[in-house]
Design a protein around this motif. Sequence first.
Motif, PDB file in Angstrom:
ATOM      1  N   UNK A  10       0.948  -1.417  -0.021  1.00 18.97           N
ATOM      2  CA  UNK A  10       0.063   0.099  -0.092  1.00 18.97           C
ATOM      3  C   UNK A  10       0.726   1.256   0.085  1.00 18.97           C
ATOM      4  N   UNK A  11       1.941   1.147   0.785  1.00 25.88           N
ATOM      5  CA  UNK A  11       2.697   2.511   0.945  1.00 25.88           C
ATOM      6  C   UNK A  11       3.456   2.706  -0.400  1.00 25.88           C
ATOM      7  N   UNK A  12       3.979   1.512  -0.964  1.00 24.25           N
ATOM      8  CA  UNK A  12       4.819   1.856  -2.041  1.00 24.25           C
ATOM      9  C   UNK A  12       3.783   2.359  -3.211  1.00 24.25           C
ATOM     10  N   UNK A  13       2.762   1.827  -3.114  1.00 31.07           N
ATOM     11  CA  UNK A  13       1.706   2.154  -4.387  1.00 31.07           C
ATOM     12  C   UNK A  13       1.370   3.781  -4.102  1.00 31.07           C
ATOM     13  N   UNK A  14       1.446   4.214  -3.054  1.00 32.71           N
ATOM     14  CA  UNK A  14       1.010   5.663  -2.727  1.00 32.71           C
ATOM     15  C   UNK A  14       2.085   6.401  -3.488  1.00 32.71           C
ATOM     16  N   UNK A  15       3.416   5.960  -3.279  1.00 32.42           N
ATOM     17  CA  UNK A  15       4.668   6.905  -3.694  1.00 32.42           C
ATOM     18  C   UNK A  15       4.749   8.087  -3.146  1.00 32.42           C
ATOM     19  N   UNK A  16       4.338   8.254  -1.925  1.00 33.10           N
ATOM     20  CA  UNK A  16       4.697   9.422  -1.248  1.00 33.10           C
ATOM     21  C   UNK A  16       5.855   9.325  -0.454  1.00 33.10           C
ATOM     22  N   UNK A 179      10.685  -1.191   2.428  1.00 37.46           N
ATOM     23  CA  UNK A 179       9.983  -0.318   1.535  1.00 37.46           C
ATOM     24  C   UNK A 179      10.867  -0.036   0.231  1.00 37.46           C
ATOM     25  N   UNK A 180      12.205  -0.063   0.397  1.00 43.00           N
ATOM     26  CA  UNK A 180      13.012  -0.166  -0.696  1.00 43.00           C
ATOM     27  C   UNK A 180      13.118  -1.199  -1.610  1.00 43.00           C
ATOM     28  N   UNK A 181      12.922  -2.236  -1.131  1.00 46.99           N
ATOM     29  CA  UNK A 181      13.003  -3.769  -1.713  1.00 46.99           C
ATOM     30  C   UNK A 181      11.866  -3.969  -2.418  1.00 46.99           C
ATOM     31  N   UNK A 182      10.699  -3.229  -2.188  1.00 48.57           N
ATOM     32  CA  UNK A 182       9.461  -3.411  -2.862  1.00 48.57           C
ATOM     33  C   UNK A 182       9.467  -2.266  -3.927  1.00 48.57           C
ATOM     34  N   UNK A 183      10.315  -1.390  -3.885  1.00 47.48           N
ATOM     35  CA  UNK A 183      10.295  -0.416  -5.036  1.00 47.48           C
ATOM     36  C   UNK A 183      10.209   0.911  -4.816  1.00 47.48           C
ATOM     37  N   UNK A 184      10.072   1.283  -3.502  1.00 49.81           N
ATOM     38  CA  UNK A 184       9.851   2.701  -3.319  1.00 49.81           C
ATOM     39  C   UNK A 184      11.110   3.578  -3.473  1.00 49.81           C
ATOM     40  N   UNK A 185      10.824   4.532  -4.303  1.00 43.56           N
ATOM     41  CA  UNK A 185      11.868   5.494  -4.409  1.00 43.56           C
ATOM     42  C   UNK A 185      11.751   6.900  -3.732  1.00 43.56           C
ATOM     43  N   UNK A 186      10.675   6.971  -3.233  1.00 39.88           N
ATOM     44  CA  UNK A 186      10.402   8.557  -2.617  1.00 39.88           C
ATOM     45  C   UNK A 186      11.388   8.570  -1.192  1.00 39.88           C
ATOM     46  N   UNK A 187      11.685   9.897  -0.967  1.00 37.13           N
ATOM     47  CA  UNK A 187      12.362  10.112   0.123  1.00 37.13           C
ATOM     48  C   UNK A 187      11.901   9.534   1.520  1.00 37.13           C
ATOM     49  N   UNK A 217      19.666   2.133   3.609  1.00 38.74           N
ATOM     50  CA  UNK A 217      18.288   1.939   3.065  1.00 38.74           C
ATOM     51  C   UNK A 217      17.757   3.270   2.692  1.00 38.74           C
ATOM     52  N   UNK A 218      18.678   4.168   2.266  1.00 42.76           N
ATOM     53  CA  UNK A 218      18.065   5.561   1.785  1.00 42.76           C
ATOM     54  C   UNK A 218      17.117   6.303   2.620  1.00 42.76           C
ATOM     55  N   UNK A 219      17.632   6.394   3.974  1.00 46.21           N
ATOM     56  CA  UNK A 219      17.139   7.272   5.080  1.00 46.21           C
ATOM     57  C   UNK A 219      17.978   8.665   5.197  1.00 46.21           C
ATOM     58  N   UNK A 220      17.270   9.534   5.015  1.00 45.28           N
ATOM     59  CA  UNK A 220      17.908  11.065   5.355  1.00 45.28           C
ATOM     60  C   UNK A 220      17.679  11.246   6.881  1.00 45.28           C
ATOM     61  N   UNK A 221      18.510  11.979   7.472  1.00 37.18           N
ATOM     62  CA  UNK A 221      18.181  12.411   8.961  1.00 37.18           C
ATOM     63  C   UNK A 221      17.778  14.017   8.762  1.00 37.18           C
ATOM     64  N   UNK A 228      13.314  18.260   8.018  1.00 37.30           N
ATOM     65  CA  UNK A 228      12.546  17.112   7.464  1.00 37.30           C
ATOM     66  C   UNK A 228      11.825  17.693   6.014  1.00 37.30           C
ATOM     67  N   UNK A 229      11.101  18.990   6.291  1.00 36.23           N
ATOM     68  CA  UNK A 229      10.112  19.181   5.158  1.00 36.23           C
ATOM     69  C   UNK A 229      10.908  19.409   4.084  1.00 36.23           C
ATOM     70  N   UNK A 230      12.157  20.067   4.046  1.00 36.53           N
ATOM     71  CA  UNK A 230      13.144  20.155   3.030  1.00 36.53           C
ATOM     72  C   UNK A 230      13.678  18.963   2.418  1.00 36.53           C
ATOM     73  N   UNK A 231      13.963  17.984   3.385  1.00 39.07           N
ATOM     74  CA  UNK A 231      14.659  16.694   2.709  1.00 39.07           C
ATOM     75  C   UNK A 231      13.550  15.910   2.320  1.00 39.07           C
ATOM     76  N   UNK A 232      12.355  16.048   2.684  1.00 37.03           N
ATOM     77  CA  UNK A 232      10.999  15.294   2.165  1.00 37.03           C
ATOM     78  C   UNK A 232      10.771  15.900   0.689  1.00 37.03           C
ATOM     79  N   UNK A 233      11.589  16.984   0.309  1.00 33.86           N
ATOM     80  CA  UNK A 233      10.766  17.643  -0.910  1.00 33.86           C
ATOM     81  C   UNK A 233       9.600  18.300  -0.839  1.00 33.86           C
TER      82      UNK A 233
END
Length: 234
Positions: A10-16, A179-187, A217-221, A228-233
Amino acid sequence: MSLSSQEVSHLVGLGLPVLCVDTCTVLDVVRDITRETVTTGDVNAGFALLSMAEEGSDLIVLMAEQVTLEIASNVASVEQEAQAALQKFLAQAQRIHDVAMAFGAQGNIQVRHLDGHVGRAQPVLDRWKQVALLVPHNDGVASRAFRRVNEPRTPARRGKESMKDCVIVEAYIEAASQLRAAGMTAPIVFASSNTKEYFAPNTRHLQGDIAQDLGAVGIEYAPNFSAAKHNLGL
């Protein structure tokens, strides 16, 4: 695993983009407003992120089970400290006003509207808890957290009880890995205002070990809502 296969899909499908919140970051919502580190910009960024998550169209919020437990254990004392600090400030402002008036100043002091701030902040904290998707504990997370403490790896340090912090970090690392293994590319951003546990001494940079672990695993701090808002785009 931390997230069920259905949740991951579900989360990967949202792409958020995904915000993973630490205990201190959520409790900052009700913490002492007189702290010099509190800024309007960061508060507004927090409100913006919360609204986006509630609307469900721009942001996903994850909250580790350990975070919910720590909030429940500490929120009352944090709110009491915040109330006491605000009352101290109001009393000080009144004293300064009275002294200035004795020297001939004219005018009315206007700070009493600040009273009741903690009560206004409480519902905002509740909104963060309600909007977040729970990331539950599991034996794998606990085992890796224990190993992190023993090595020690950030946020663990020798001579300090860091198991709870490590459980939170490992829960988010596992969730991000799913999430990354399932294809999530979002921040994906981990927000923790407890920078003394994550930054290298006398710097504004992450310790090398936690930077490596999050980066894998592609996590920013982010140390606050604004970052956080900036890093999330967003």
